[in-house]
Write a protein that holds these residues in place. Structure first.
Motif, PDB file in Angstrom:
ATOM      1  N   PHE A  51       0.869  -1.188   0.000  1.00  0.00           N
ATOM      2  CA  PHE A  51       0.000   0.000   0.000  1.00  0.00           C
ATOM      3  C   PHE A  51       0.899   1.229   0.000  1.00  0.00           C
ATOM      4  N   ASP A  52       1.239   1.711  -1.169  1.00  0.00           N
ATOM      5  CA  ASP A  52       2.220   2.788  -1.334  1.00  0.00           C
ATOM      6  C   ASP A  52       1.520   4.069  -1.767  1.00  0.00           C
ATOM      7  N   CYS A  53       1.369   5.002  -0.850  1.00  0.00           N
ATOM      8  CA  CYS A  53       0.677   6.256  -1.124  1.00  0.00           C
ATOM      9  C   CYS A  53       1.476   7.406  -0.533  1.00  0.00           C
ATOM     10  N   ASP A  54       1.611   8.480  -1.280  1.00  0.00           N
ATOM     11  CA  ASP A  54       2.363   9.627  -0.787  1.00  0.00           C
ATOM     12  C   ASP A  54       1.621  10.284   0.370  1.00  0.00           C
ATOM     13  N   PRO A  55       2.281  10.482   1.501  1.00  0.00           N
ATOM     14  CA  PRO A  55       1.597  11.040   2.669  1.00  0.00           C
ATOM     15  C   PRO A  55       1.372  12.546   2.612  1.00  0.00           C
ATOM     16  N   HIS A  56       1.879  13.228   1.557  1.00  0.00           N
ATOM     17  CA  HIS A  56       1.758  14.691   1.535  1.00  0.00           C
ATOM     18  C   HIS A  56       1.347  15.266   0.183  1.00  0.00           C
TER      19      HIS A  56
END
Length: 126
Positions: A51-56
């Motif tokens: 689950f690879d999602c940019d946190p910003h």
């Protein structure tokens, strides 16, 4: 006929998952005029490394509780309906199961009505 796919990190309770399904379905009923019983919702749980999602991205501070909601639906809603839907989902999921609005990511995939078959090999909307 929306087809809803909810993706999140593995480990939430059955009650949490039910709240996600129920909140999104209620928002569709309220803002997208989805008929009663038109409910097709799938949950996909992922391990952290899947689950690879940019946190910003776009200046929105996302946490590990991020939920990605992808809905395939007919291309029949106005921009105002879509905006109302996004707000309604964020509000409902904040109320139960307690998600931060920053952790609600929604994507609509719109298609023509003839692209659906609900069973029996028939395009019911064509």
């Amino acid at each position: 006929m929306p087809l809803v796919r909810i993706s999140l990190r593995r480990g939430k309770s059955a009650a949490h998952l039910a709240a996600l399904r129920n909140g999104i379905y209620a928002a569709m009923r309220e803002t997208f005029n989805v008929p009663e019983d038109d409910r097709f919702i799938l949950i996909h749980q992922h391990d952290a490394e899947e689950f690879d999602c940019d946190p910003h991205y776009l200046g929105i501070a996302r946490s590990d509780d991020l939920v990605i909601v992808q809905i395939t639906c007919n291309n029949s809603r106005t921009v105002a309906q879509k905006q109302a839907f996004y707000r309604c989902v964020a509000e409902k999921l904040a109320a139960d199961p307690g998600l931060r609005p920053e952790d609600v990511f929604i994507n609509l995939l719109e298609t023509a009505k003839e692209n659906w078959s609900f069973g029996n090999g028939i395009a019911q909307y064509a």
